[in-house]
Design a protein around this motif. Structure first.
Motif, PDB file in Angstrom:
ATOM      1  N   VAL A  52      69.089 -55.886  47.533  1.00 35.50           N
ATOM      2  CA  VAL A  52      68.501 -57.161  47.962  1.00 35.50           C
ATOM      3  C   VAL A  52      69.590 -58.157  48.302  1.00 35.50           C
ATOM      4  O   VAL A  52      69.506 -58.889  49.297  1.00 35.50           O
ATOM      5  CB  VAL A  52      67.570 -57.715  46.863  1.00 35.50           C
ATOM      6  N   ARG A  53      70.625 -58.200  47.490  1.00 33.32           N
ATOM      7  CA  ARG A  53      71.733 -59.128  47.743  1.00 33.32           C
ATOM      8  C   ARG A  53      72.425 -58.807  49.071  1.00 33.32           C
ATOM      9  O   ARG A  53      72.804 -59.713  49.825  1.00 33.32           O
ATOM     10  CB  ARG A  53      72.729 -59.059  46.588  1.00 33.32           C
ATOM     11  N   ALA A  54      72.575 -57.506  49.374  1.00 37.27           N
ATOM     12  CA  ALA A  54      73.205 -57.116  50.630  1.00 37.27           C
ATOM     13  C   ALA A  54      72.392 -57.574  51.829  1.00 37.27           C
ATOM     14  O   ALA A  54      72.931 -58.087  52.815  1.00 37.27           O
ATOM     15  CB  ALA A  54      73.389 -55.596  50.666  1.00 37.27           C
ATOM     16  N   LEU A  55      71.060 -57.404  51.761  1.00 39.79           N
ATOM     17  CA  LEU A  55      70.210 -57.824  52.880  1.00 39.79           C
ATOM     18  C   LEU A  55      70.094 -59.339  52.964  1.00 39.79           C
ATOM     19  O   LEU A  55      69.910 -59.890  54.048  1.00 39.79           O
ATOM     20  CB  LEU A  55      68.830 -57.174  52.760  1.00 39.79           C
ATOM     21  N   ALA A  56      70.208 -60.010  51.831  1.00 42.66           N
ATOM     22  CA  ALA A  56      70.197 -61.476  51.850  1.00 42.66           C
ATOM     23  C   ALA A  56      71.443 -61.999  52.539  1.00 42.66           C
ATOM     24  O   ALA A  56      71.395 -63.014  53.245  1.00 42.66           O
ATOM     25  CB  ALA A  56      70.103 -62.014  50.425  1.00 42.66           C
ATOM     26  N   LEU A  61      66.708 -60.990  54.185  1.00 45.35           N
ATOM     27  CA  LEU A  61      65.931 -61.429  53.021  1.00 45.35           C
ATOM     28  C   LEU A  61      66.474 -62.748  52.517  1.00 45.35           C
ATOM     29  O   LEU A  61      67.619 -63.118  52.780  1.00 45.35           O
ATOM     30  CB  LEU A  61      65.994 -60.386  51.898  1.00 45.35           C
ATOM     31  N   GLU A  62      65.629 -63.468  51.790  1.00 44.32           N
ATOM     32  CA  GLU A  62      66.050 -64.734  51.175  1.00 44.32           C
ATOM     33  C   GLU A  62      65.396 -64.843  49.803  1.00 44.32           C
ATOM     34  O   GLU A  62      64.182 -64.683  49.668  1.00 44.32           O
ATOM     35  CB  GLU A  62      65.648 -65.928  52.029  1.00 44.32           C
ATOM     36  N   THR A  63      66.207 -65.081  48.802  1.00 42.43           N
ATOM     37  CA  THR A  63      65.711 -65.224  47.438  1.00 42.43           C
ATOM     38  C   THR A  63      65.511 -66.685  47.100  1.00 42.43           C
ATOM     39  O   THR A  63      66.433 -67.493  47.231  1.00 42.43           O
ATOM     40  CB  THR A  63      66.692 -64.588  46.439  1.00 42.43           C
ATOM     41  N   ALA A  64      64.304 -67.034  46.693  1.00 40.23           N
ATOM     42  CA  ALA A  64      63.972 -68.405  46.296  1.00 40.23           C
ATOM     43  C   ALA A  64      63.773 -68.422  44.784  1.00 40.23           C
ATOM     44  O   ALA A  64      62.810 -67.823  44.291  1.00 40.23           O
ATOM     45  CB  ALA A  64      62.703 -68.879  47.002  1.00 40.23           C
ATOM     46  N   GLY A  66      62.593 -68.740  41.219  1.00 44.51           N
ATOM     47  CA  GLY A  66      61.297 -69.087  40.670  1.00 44.51           C
ATOM     48  C   GLY A  66      60.117 -68.686  41.523  1.00 44.51           C
ATOM     49  O   GLY A  66      58.966 -68.766  41.075  1.00 44.51           O
ATOM     50  N   ARG A  67      60.366 -68.250  42.774  1.00 43.16           N
ATOM     51  CA  ARG A  67      59.257 -67.888  43.670  1.00 43.16           C
ATOM     52  C   ARG A  67      59.322 -66.451  44.155  1.00 43.16           C
ATOM     53  O   ARG A  67      58.308 -65.886  44.515  1.00 43.16           O
ATOM     54  CB  ARG A  67      59.219 -68.832  44.880  1.00 43.16           C
ATOM     55  N   GLY A  68      60.500 -65.863  44.179  1.00 41.48           N
ATOM     56  CA  GLY A  68      60.619 -64.487  44.620  1.00 41.48           C
ATOM     57  C   GLY A  68      61.522 -64.333  45.825  1.00 41.48           C
ATOM     58  O   GLY A  68      62.264 -65.251  46.192  1.00 41.48           O
ATOM     59  N   THR A  69      61.455 -63.174  46.452  1.00 47.07           N
ATOM     60  CA  THR A  69      62.281 -62.860  47.620  1.00 47.07           C
ATOM     61  C   THR A  69      61.385 -62.688  48.838  1.00 47.07           C
ATOM     62  O   THR A  69      60.352 -62.016  48.775  1.00 47.07           O
ATOM     63  CB  THR A  69      63.095 -61.572  47.385  1.00 47.07           C
ATOM     64  N   PHE A  70      61.786 -63.298  49.955  1.00 48.48           N
ATOM     65  CA  PHE A  70      60.960 -63.327  51.160  1.00 48.48           C
ATOM     66  C   PHE A  70      61.712 -62.726  52.346  1.00 48.48           C
ATOM     67  O   PHE A  70      62.943 -62.765  52.403  1.00 48.48           O
ATOM     68  CB  PHE A  70      60.553 -64.764  51.497  1.00 48.48           C
ATOM     69  N   VAL A  71      60.947 -62.212  53.304  1.00 49.48           N
ATOM     70  CA  VAL A  71      61.518 -61.702  54.547  1.00 49.48           C
ATOM     71  C   VAL A  71      61.730 -62.883  55.482  1.00 49.48           C
ATOM     72  O   VAL A  71      60.795 -63.620  55.776  1.00 49.48           O
ATOM     73  CB  VAL A  71      60.585 -60.673  55.220  1.00 49.48           C
TER      74      VAL A  71
END
Length: 267
Positions: A52-56, A61-64, A66-71
């Motif tokens: 996930v970190r690599a794709l972010a 991807l983007e990690t928010a 408290g809300r999760g990870t979004f495309v």
């Protein structure tokens, strides 16, 4: 694809990207949680986290917190494009962003599929829920409605350019260079754009998208624009632009509607 510390993580990265590029995970949607992915893929949490970190880092991807990870993108955001935009005035970036949104609204109004109507309606419903719940940070650029509108243009290149610009805008907000308009105002503007495009009202769609662009994001004055101990220096207010519809006769029949800008004409 960036190199990673494990072949297992590389396989997870490939699988995650396939979910995005295939449309299984549309742009703007929340992906499964880390525990869910761990169970589904049969790998450890550290492997999922690494993937996930690599794709972010690529902007897919983007990690928010408290809300999760979004495309956020279907293709990597070029480091060259990111650096290039970072050297430009944020006001210029916002101007190009608005131009793309106006073109997206125009194209959508011309040829809007049932699938895109459903996507736009779903995005509006999602935004209403965020406004009602107070989770307005979810509406920060690009936001679900903007993503759906750009995709409704049917122009893949426009979509990719918009995604790159959206990333630059997010950095501008993070760095305090850009201020976002109130969430309820965004929602009203988006509803107006939606009503125009579903009616295939080209002129109203263009006007609505342009008006939204005028107030959606505002550049925060920089240090060079401040005086008197940090207070913003006063600047003469620009008169509001007025847009009018003109029908011209050519050969005995009305020509297509023309649109022009009349800064000082309030008639």
């Amino acid at each position: 694809m960036p190199t990673t510390g494990s072949k297992r993580a590389a396989r997870v990265i490939s699988w995650l990207r396939e979910q995005v590029t295939s449309g299984a995970w549309p742009i703007g949607t929340k992906i499964p949680t880390e525990p869910e992915l761990t169970e589904q893929l049969g790998v450890g949490r550290s492997t999922v986290r690494e993937a996930v970190r690599a794709l972010a880092s690529l902007g897919i991807l983007e990690t928010a917190p408290g809300r999760g990870t979004f495309v956020r993108s279907s293709s990597p955001v070029s480091a060259v494009l990111t650096d290039y935009l970072g050297e430009k005035e944020i006001s210029d970036v916002l101007g190009i962003r608005r131009t793309l949104e106006i073109e997206a609204a125009r194209k959508a109004a011309l040829d809007l599929s049932d699938e895109h109507i459903d996507a736009l309606r779903h995005a509006l419903e999602e935004e209403r829920e965020h406004v009602q719940s107070g989770h307005t940070e979810a509406l920060d650029p690009p936001g679900p409605f903007h993503v759906a509108l750009v995709q409704a243009s049917g122009n893949p290149l426009l979509t990719e350019l918009y995604q790159g610009l959206a990333h630059a805008v997010k950095l501008g907000i993070r760095d305090g260079k850009v201020k976002s308009s109130p969430a309820d105002e965004k929602l009203r503007d988006h509803e107006r754009i939606f009503e125009a495009v579903v009616k295939h009202d080209l002129v109203e769609a263009v006007h609505a998208a342009n008006d939204h662009g005028d107030r959606d994001l505002v550049v925060v004055p920089g240090d060079s624009e401040k005086s008197d101990g940090g207070r913003s220096a006063a600047a003469p207010a620009e008169p509001p632009a007025v847009y009018r519809r003109i029908d011209t006769r050519r050969g005995g029949s009305l020509s297509p509607v023309r649109i022009f800008r009349a800064p000082d004409d309030a008639r």
